[in-house]
Design a protein around this motif. Structure first.
Motif, PDB file in Angstrom:
ATOM      1  N   ASP A  32      85.511  13.721  -6.740  1.00 38.79           N
ATOM      2  CA  ASP A  32      86.112  12.572  -6.050  1.00 38.79           C
ATOM      3  C   ASP A  32      85.707  12.659  -4.580  1.00 38.79           C
ATOM      4  N   ILE A  33      84.515  12.183  -4.278  1.00 36.34           N
ATOM      5  CA  ILE A  33      83.973  12.322  -2.930  1.00 36.34           C
ATOM      6  C   ILE A  33      84.827  11.576  -1.908  1.00 36.34           C
ATOM      7  N   ALA A  34      85.439  10.459  -2.291  1.00 36.92           N
ATOM      8  CA  ALA A  34      86.288   9.708  -1.361  1.00 36.92           C
ATOM      9  C   ALA A  34      87.470  10.564  -0.909  1.00 36.92           C
ATOM     10  N   ALA A  35      88.092  11.271  -1.845  1.00 41.37           N
ATOM     11  CA  ALA A  35      89.230  12.134  -1.498  1.00 41.37           C
ATOM     12  C   ALA A  35      88.774  13.303  -0.639  1.00 41.37           C
ATOM     13  N   ILE A  36      87.595  13.841  -0.935  1.00 40.89           N
ATOM     14  CA  ILE A  36      87.099  14.988  -0.177  1.00 40.89           C
ATOM     15  C   ILE A  36      86.844  14.608   1.272  1.00 40.89           C
ATOM     16  N   VAL A  37      86.108  13.516   1.511  1.00 41.55           N
ATOM     17  CA  VAL A  37      85.769  13.169   2.901  1.00 41.55           C
ATOM     18  C   VAL A  37      86.953  12.600   3.668  1.00 41.55           C
ATOM     19  N   ALA A  38      87.991  12.152   2.961  1.00 42.96           N
ATOM     20  CA  ALA A  38      89.198  11.653   3.628  1.00 42.96           C
ATOM     21  C   ALA A  38      90.136  12.790   4.021  1.00 42.96           C
ATOM     22  N   ASN A  39      89.962  13.956   3.435  1.00 40.72           N
ATOM     23  CA  ASN A  39      90.830  15.102   3.678  1.00 40.72           C
ATOM     24  C   ASN A  39      90.652  15.576   5.132  1.00 40.72           C
ATOM     25  N   PRO A  40      91.735  15.656   5.913  1.00 36.62           N
ATOM     26  CA  PRO A  40      91.606  16.092   7.306  1.00 36.62           C
ATOM     27  C   PRO A  40      91.133  17.534   7.470  1.00 36.62           C
ATOM     28  N   ALA A  41      91.207  18.345   6.416  1.00 42.36           N
ATOM     29  CA  ALA A  41      90.721  19.728   6.487  1.00 42.36           C
ATOM     30  C   ALA A  41      89.205  19.793   6.292  1.00 42.36           C
ATOM     31  N   VAL A  42      88.580  18.655   5.989  1.00 41.65           N
ATOM     32  CA  VAL A  42      87.137  18.597   5.765  1.00 41.65           C
ATOM     33  C   VAL A  42      86.471  17.902   6.945  1.00 41.65           C
ATOM     34  N   LEU A  43      85.439  18.528   7.462  1.00 36.87           N
ATOM     35  CA  LEU A  43      84.627  17.956   8.540  1.00 36.87           C
ATOM     36  C   LEU A  43      83.326  17.462   7.899  1.00 36.87           C
ATOM     37  N   PRO A  44      83.214  16.135   7.642  1.00 41.34           N
ATOM     38  CA  PRO A  44      82.002  15.606   7.017  1.00 41.34           C
ATOM     39  C   PRO A  44      80.985  15.217   8.097  1.00 41.34           C
ATOM     40  N   LEU A  45      79.948  16.025   8.252  1.00 46.00           N
ATOM     41  CA  LEU A  45      78.956  15.812   9.301  1.00 46.00           C
ATOM     42  C   LEU A  45      77.694  15.195   8.713  1.00 46.00           C
ATOM     43  N   ARG A  46      77.374  14.003   9.167  1.00 47.27           N
ATOM     44  CA  ARG A  46      76.255  13.230   8.631  1.00 47.27           C
ATOM     45  C   ARG A  46      74.991  13.408   9.460  1.00 47.27           C
ATOM     46  N   ALA A  47      73.884  13.636   8.762  1.00 41.36           N
ATOM     47  CA  ALA A  47      72.548  13.587   9.352  1.00 41.36           C
ATOM     48  C   ALA A  47      71.878  12.337   8.753  1.00 41.36           C
ATOM     49  N   THR A  48      70.579  12.238   8.817  1.00 41.26           N
ATOM     50  CA  THR A  48      69.899  11.057   8.309  1.00 41.26           C
ATOM     51  C   THR A  48      69.894  10.981   6.780  1.00 41.26           C
ATOM     52  N   HIS A  49      69.517  12.054   6.114  1.00 41.06           N
ATOM     53  CA  HIS A  49      69.365  12.047   4.661  1.00 41.06           C
ATOM     54  C   HIS A  49      70.406  12.892   3.937  1.00 41.06           C
ATOM     55  N   GLY A  50      71.525  13.101   4.549  1.00 43.02           N
ATOM     56  CA  GLY A  50      72.581  13.899   3.945  1.00 43.02           C
ATOM     57  C   GLY A  50      73.452  14.486   5.021  1.00 43.02           C
ATOM     58  N   GLY A  51      73.989  15.649   4.747  1.00 43.34           N
ATOM     59  CA  GLY A  51      74.839  16.282   5.739  1.00 43.34           C
ATOM     60  C   GLY A  51      75.598  17.459   5.172  1.00 43.34           C
ATOM     61  N   PHE A  52      76.643  17.816   5.872  1.00 40.43           N
ATOM     62  CA  PHE A  52      77.443  18.989   5.519  1.00 40.43           C
ATOM     63  C   PHE A  52      78.899  18.594   5.371  1.00 40.43           C
ATOM     64  N   LEU A  53      79.549  19.171   4.390  1.00 48.69           N
ATOM     65  CA  LEU A  53      81.001  19.079   4.250  1.00 48.69           C
ATOM     66  C   LEU A  53      81.513  20.471   4.585  1.00 48.69           C
ATOM     67  N   ILE A  54      82.239  20.570   5.680  1.00 56.82           N
ATOM     68  CA  ILE A  54      82.714  21.865   6.158  1.00 56.82           C
ATOM     69  C   ILE A  54      84.234  21.865   6.051  1.00 56.82           C
TER      70      ILE A  54
END
Length: 165
Positions: A32-54
């Protein structure tokens, strides 16, 4: 490499849908990527072709977990530059240690030693990945850790700080 905070699940869903990302990132399990990136404990950092979920693993965010999601177009220079930027940001926010995982079946999942990452042990079977009929290597993971001290002593950090000064 500029990174941006990206909580729009459409971007992450598109990255996750790429064949070269889908299998390694989700291990054939529903995400459930929507729930993951909405979680305040997750820092979703976007680059051009992807990124990091920290993901913060403790309340102050001193220990975090790294998940890399990049389409094939971003492999190489983009991932390398984005990783330096992400680590500089996280360690700048007080992070003390970062953990991640290498899947034996995916050699691209190994974090770079030039960044200071060290293996935490040998490959072991992850029970949540082991399923009937699957090759054993598909269920084997190895943990890696990067401490602040190792990052600041790493060749990648030293090259980065030399070019920034």
């Amino acid at each position: 490499m500029a990174l941006s905070l990206e909580r729009d699940p459409r971007f992450w869903a598109a990255v996750l849908a790429a064949p070269e990302v889908a299998r390694g990132a989700a291990f054939d399990q529903a995400v459930d990527i929507a729930a993951i990136v909405a979680n305040p404990a997750v820092l979703p950092l976007r680059a051009t072709h992807g990124g990091f979920l920290i993901c913060a693993l403790d309340p102050p965010g001193w220990v975090r977990e790294l998940h890399s999601l990049f389409r094939k177009e971003g492999w190489g220079r983009e991932v390398h530059g984005a990783a330096k930027a992400a680590l500089a940001l996280c360690f700048g926010q007080g992070m003390q240690a970062l953990v991640t995982y290498e899947a034996r079946a995916n050699p691209r999942s190994r974090p770079p030693r030039s960044f200071g990452f060290e293996p935490m042990g040998d490959f072991i079977v992850a029970p949540h990945l082991a399923r009937e009929g699957a090759a054993l290597a598909e269920a084997e993971l190895r943990g890696w850790i990067l401490t602040r001290r190792a990052w600041e002593g790493a060749p990648a950090f030293k090259r980065m700080t030399r070019t920034c000064l």
